[in-house]
Design a protein around this motif. Structure first.
Motif, PDB file in Angstrom:
ATOM      1  N   GLY A 126       0.808  -1.209   0.000  1.00  0.00           N
ATOM      2  CA  GLY A 126       0.000   0.000   0.000  1.00  0.00           C
ATOM      3  C   GLY A 126       0.848   1.269   0.000  1.00  0.00           C
ATOM      4  N   LEU A 127       0.367   2.298  -0.663  1.00  0.00           N
ATOM      5  CA  LEU A 127       1.104   3.565  -0.786  1.00  0.00           C
ATOM      6  C   LEU A 127       0.425   4.659   0.036  1.00  0.00           C
ATOM      7  N   GLY A 128       1.226   5.371   0.810  1.00  0.00           N
ATOM      8  CA  GLY A 128       0.703   6.501   1.580  1.00  0.00           C
ATOM      9  C   GLY A 128       0.447   7.700   0.686  1.00  0.00           C
ATOM     10  N   GLY A 129      -0.486   8.540   1.096  1.00  0.00           N
ATOM     11  CA  GLY A 129      -0.814   9.715   0.298  1.00  0.00           C
ATOM     12  C   GLY A 129       0.267  10.786   0.360  1.00  0.00           C
ATOM     13  N   GLN A 130       0.441  11.506  -0.734  1.00  0.00           N
ATOM     14  CA  GLN A 130       1.388  12.622  -0.803  1.00  0.00           C
ATOM     15  C   GLN A 130       0.933  13.757   0.115  1.00  0.00           C
ATOM     16  N   GLY A 131       1.868  14.367   0.838  1.00  0.00           N
ATOM     17  CA  GLY A 131       1.520  15.509   1.675  1.00  0.00           C
ATOM     18  C   GLY A 131       1.093  16.698   0.830  1.00  0.00           C
ATOM     19  N   GLY A 132       0.194  17.516   1.331  1.00  0.00           N
ATOM     20  CA  GLY A 132      -0.273  18.686   0.599  1.00  0.00           C
ATOM     21  C   GLY A 132       0.810  19.751   0.469  1.00  0.00           C
ATOM     22  N   CYS A 133       0.642  20.640  -0.511  1.00  0.00           N
ATOM     23  CA  CYS A 133       1.605  21.718  -0.758  1.00  0.00           C
ATOM     24  C   CYS A 133       1.003  23.074  -0.388  1.00  0.00           C
ATOM     25  N   VAL A 134       1.872  24.011  -0.056  1.00  0.00           N
ATOM     26  CA  VAL A 134       1.465  25.396   0.121  1.00  0.00           C
ATOM     27  C   VAL A 134       1.946  26.157  -1.106  1.00  0.00           C
ATOM     28  N   TYR A 135       1.035  26.843  -1.769  1.00  0.00           N
ATOM     29  CA  TYR A 135       1.461  27.597  -2.943  1.00  0.00           C
ATOM     30  C   TYR A 135       0.774  28.950  -2.986  1.00  0.00           C
ATOM     31  N   CYS A 136       1.428  29.879  -3.651  1.00  0.00           N
ATOM     32  CA  CYS A 136       0.898  31.223  -3.827  1.00  0.00           C
ATOM     33  C   CYS A 136       0.281  31.333  -5.216  1.00  0.00           C
ATOM     34  N   ILE A 137      -0.837  32.040  -5.300  1.00  0.00           N
ATOM     35  CA  ILE A 137      -1.508  32.258  -6.575  1.00  0.00           C
ATOM     36  C   ILE A 137      -1.817  33.742  -6.722  1.00  0.00           C
ATOM     37  N   GLY A 138      -1.550  34.283  -7.891  1.00  0.00           N
ATOM     38  CA  GLY A 138      -1.725  35.716  -8.120  1.00  0.00           C
ATOM     39  C   GLY A 138      -3.175  36.113  -8.288  1.00  0.00           C
ATOM     40  N   LYS A 139      -3.605  37.134  -7.552  1.00  0.00           N
ATOM     41  CA  LYS A 139      -4.956  37.677  -7.659  1.00  0.00           C
ATOM     42  C   LYS A 139      -4.876  39.201  -7.613  1.00  0.00           C
ATOM     43  N   GLU A 140      -5.498  39.844  -8.588  1.00  0.00           N
ATOM     44  CA  GLU A 140      -5.438  41.299  -8.711  1.00  0.00           C
ATOM     45  C   GLU A 140      -5.953  42.013  -7.471  1.00  0.00           C
ATOM     46  N   LYS A 141      -7.014  41.483  -6.855  1.00  0.00           N
ATOM     47  CA  LYS A 141      -7.668  42.175  -5.751  1.00  0.00           C
ATOM     48  C   LYS A 141      -7.080  41.824  -4.378  1.00  0.00           C
ATOM     49  N   SER A 142      -6.098  40.957  -4.341  1.00  0.00           N
ATOM     50  CA  SER A 142      -5.503  40.573  -3.060  1.00  0.00           C
ATOM     51  C   SER A 142      -4.567  41.674  -2.554  1.00  0.00           C
ATOM     52  N   ASN A 143      -4.258  41.652  -1.250  1.00  0.00           N
ATOM     53  CA  ASN A 143      -3.288  42.590  -0.691  1.00  0.00           C
ATOM     54  C   ASN A 143      -2.572  41.934   0.485  1.00  0.00           C
ATOM     55  N   LEU A 144      -1.365  42.412   0.759  1.00  0.00           N
ATOM     56  CA  LEU A 144      -0.539  41.797   1.800  1.00  0.00           C
ATOM     57  C   LEU A 144      -1.065  42.077   3.201  1.00  0.00           C
ATOM     58  N   LEU A 145      -1.806  43.167   3.365  1.00  0.00           N
ATOM     59  CA  LEU A 145      -2.319  43.504   4.690  1.00  0.00           C
ATOM     60  C   LEU A 145      -3.292  42.434   5.187  1.00  0.00           C
ATOM     61  N   SER A 146      -4.209  41.997   4.321  1.00  0.00           N
ATOM     62  CA  SER A 146      -5.171  40.973   4.730  1.00  0.00           C
ATOM     63  C   SER A 146      -4.478  39.644   5.018  1.00  0.00           C
ATOM     64  N   ILE A 147      -3.428  39.330   4.261  1.00  0.00           N
ATOM     65  CA  ILE A 147      -2.670  38.100   4.514  1.00  0.00           C
ATOM     66  C   ILE A 147      -1.990  38.179   5.871  1.00  0.00           C
ATOM     67  N   SER A 148      -1.391  39.348   6.163  1.00  0.00           N
ATOM     68  CA  SER A 148      -0.716  39.535   7.447  1.00  0.00           C
ATOM     69  C   SER A 148      -1.693  39.406   8.612  1.00  0.00           C
ATOM     70  N   ASN A 149      -2.881  40.008   8.480  1.00  0.00           N
ATOM     71  CA  ASN A 149      -3.876  39.944   9.544  1.00  0.00           C
ATOM     72  C   ASN A 149      -4.356  38.512   9.785  1.00  0.00           C
ATOM     73  N   LYS A 150      -4.449  37.723   8.714  1.00  0.00           N
ATOM     74  CA  LYS A 150      -4.979  36.360   8.821  1.00  0.00           C
ATOM     75  C   LYS A 150      -3.952  35.379   9.369  1.00  0.00           C
ATOM     76  N   TYR A 151      -2.679  35.556   8.983  1.00  0.00           N
ATOM     77  CA  TYR A 151      -1.673  34.550   9.328  1.00  0.00           C
ATOM     78  C   TYR A 151      -0.590  35.066  10.266  1.00  0.00           C
ATOM     79  N   ARG A 152      -0.810  36.222  10.899  1.00  0.00           N
ATOM     80  CA  ARG A 152       0.201  36.756  11.810  1.00  0.00           C
ATOM     81  C   ARG A 152       0.479  35.770  12.943  1.00  0.00           C
ATOM     82  N   MET A 153       1.754  35.475  13.177  1.00  0.00           N
ATOM     83  CA  MET A 153       2.196  34.581  14.258  1.00  0.00           C
ATOM     84  C   MET A 153       1.653  33.159  14.099  1.00  0.00           C
ATOM     85  N   LYS A 154       1.326  32.778  12.877  1.00  0.00           N
ATOM     86  CA  LYS A 154       0.808  31.430  12.629  1.00  0.00           C
ATOM     87  C   LYS A 154       1.650  30.733  11.578  1.00  0.00           C
TER      88      LYS A 154
END
Length: 387
Positions: free
Chosen positions: A47-75
């Motif tokens: 039997g084969l174990g499942g591949q671990g998930g990846c973290v990736y960035c995707i470009g979005k025109e309406k995104s901003n770094l402030l909202s990312i910082s607020n969501k993932y600060r110290m996490k």
């Protein structure tokens, strides 16, 4: 109890920064990302174990770094773990990926300073932490840990035109007059403390993006004032629009009064010392506040000096004299506050120069325009058709 009350009252007396000084713009944040661990295999049944998930960035025109910082600060941004293999399910499911939406113009750096890539177009993706492989015969059916990194997201605004000028030169007034943006405007230096981006809209639906960036000061190339925080945004623009006050500029009594020509050459020098390649970009000089008395005479003198720049350099102090003078495509006079015909002329001039830039760097555009013109001519000859 008395001590606690004193602390509370003292906190109320602390002067909070005014609302417009609380910047809602971030152009650099640090994050901790972790790929998922691969699932364990099942040796007895292969039997084969499942591949671990990846973290990736995707470009979005309406995104901003402030909202990312607020969501993932110290996490830690962690992807899902791969599923273990079992009797009832020989091949485990892969772990869940984490999609991090980032604004266009972001460059991703690892903690060692190496770049992982840049995101410049919508939906472009970059994997920043790969998941570990699931258990299989090659790794003795033991799932591996995913990648773990401290990364930095560094934003450089992408715009067609970048406004370059000293504080109080009229950049924000011009942006308001020429586009739909609503920047803060006041008659004192450093009104702009964060980049503003506006869109110039033409009647044929053509759009041009223009960025008003915080004003430079002498020594910006050495990170004095806003320094590199401003200058890095110039790198992603196609055309530079220099704004100079016809009366010159003086930051404070500690600094000497600079004439209009000296202001232009000082801006030239700051860009040169930060990155000489910036001087190769197409550039237009707009001399602002032409509605003031005596402005026309100063404007003509500046134009004459820029045409004979080598001779004019002799009268410029050595500390502000650039090694290479920037060549301006056009030198125009405007009145941003009056918003007169000169602003409309500037709008179409920017469009003209950007079209020329596009044709030089994308020869296929010329062919595409010829095809369009030919097809339109054929349709005109045939006239309207009923279907």
């Amino acid at each position: 109890m008395v001590f606690i009350l004193r602390i509370l009252f003292a906190a109320k007396d602390i002067k909070r920064p005014r609302n417009y000084l609380r910047s809602k713009f971030l152009d650099s944040i640090r994050l901790h990302v972790k790929g998922g661990t691969g699932g364990t295999g099942l040796p007895k049944f292969g039997g084969l174990g499942g591949q671990g998930g990846c973290v990736y960035c995707i470009g979005k025109e309406k995104s901003n770094l402030l909202s990312i910082s607020n969501k993932y600060r110290m996490k830690t941004i962690s992807a899902g773990h791969g599923e273990d293999s079992r009797k009832t399910k020989i091949v485990g499911n892969p772990g869940k990926d984490v999609q991090l939406e980032v604004p266009l113009g972001v460059t991703i750096y690892r903690e060692d300073g190496n770049s992982m890539g840049s995101i410049d177009i919508e939906d472009q993706t970059i994997i920043v932490a790969r998941g570990g492989p699931g258990g299989n015969p090659q790794n003795n059916f033991l799932g591996h840990f995913g990648q773990t990194y401290h990364i930095r997201l560094d934003l450089k605004l992408i715009a067609d035109v970048g406004l370059v000028g000293f504080p109080n030169a009229g950049k924000s007034s011009l942006l308001k007059a020429i586009s739909r943006a609503k920047p803060r405007i006041a008659n004192y230096p450093f009104t702009t403390i964060k980049p503003n981006k506006g869109i110039i809209q033409f009647e044929d639906l053509r759009q041009i993006s223009i960025a008003d960036l915080p004003g430079l000061i002498e020594g910006a190339h050495n990170n004095i004032g806003l320094g590199h925080k401003f200058l890095k945004h110039v790198e992603r623009t196609k055309l530079l629009l220099f704004i100079a006050d016809v009366q010159g500029f003086q930051l404070s009594p500690k600094y000497p009064q600079r004439s209009c020509l000296e202001t232009v050459l000082l801006l030239n020098r700051e860009l040169e010392l930060y990155d000489p390649e910036l001087l190769e970009k197409p550039a237009i000089l707009a001399v602002n506040k032409m509605d003031l008395e005596g402005a026309q005479d100063i404007f003509e003198e500046v134009k004459h000096s820029l045409k004979n720049i080598e001779k004019a350099m002799d009268s410029i102090p050595k500390e502000i004299r650039p090694e290479k003078g920037i060549v301006f495509e056009d030198v125009v006079g405007i009145s941003a506050l009056k918003n007169d015909d000169s602003i409309q002329d500037l709008k179409f001039l920017l469009r003209k120069r950007l079209d020329e830039y596009a044709e030089e760097n994308n020869p296929d555009i010329v062919d595409a325009r010829d095809i369009f013109k030919r097809n339109r001519a054929v349709l005109t000859e045939k006239g309207p058709q009923v279907t």
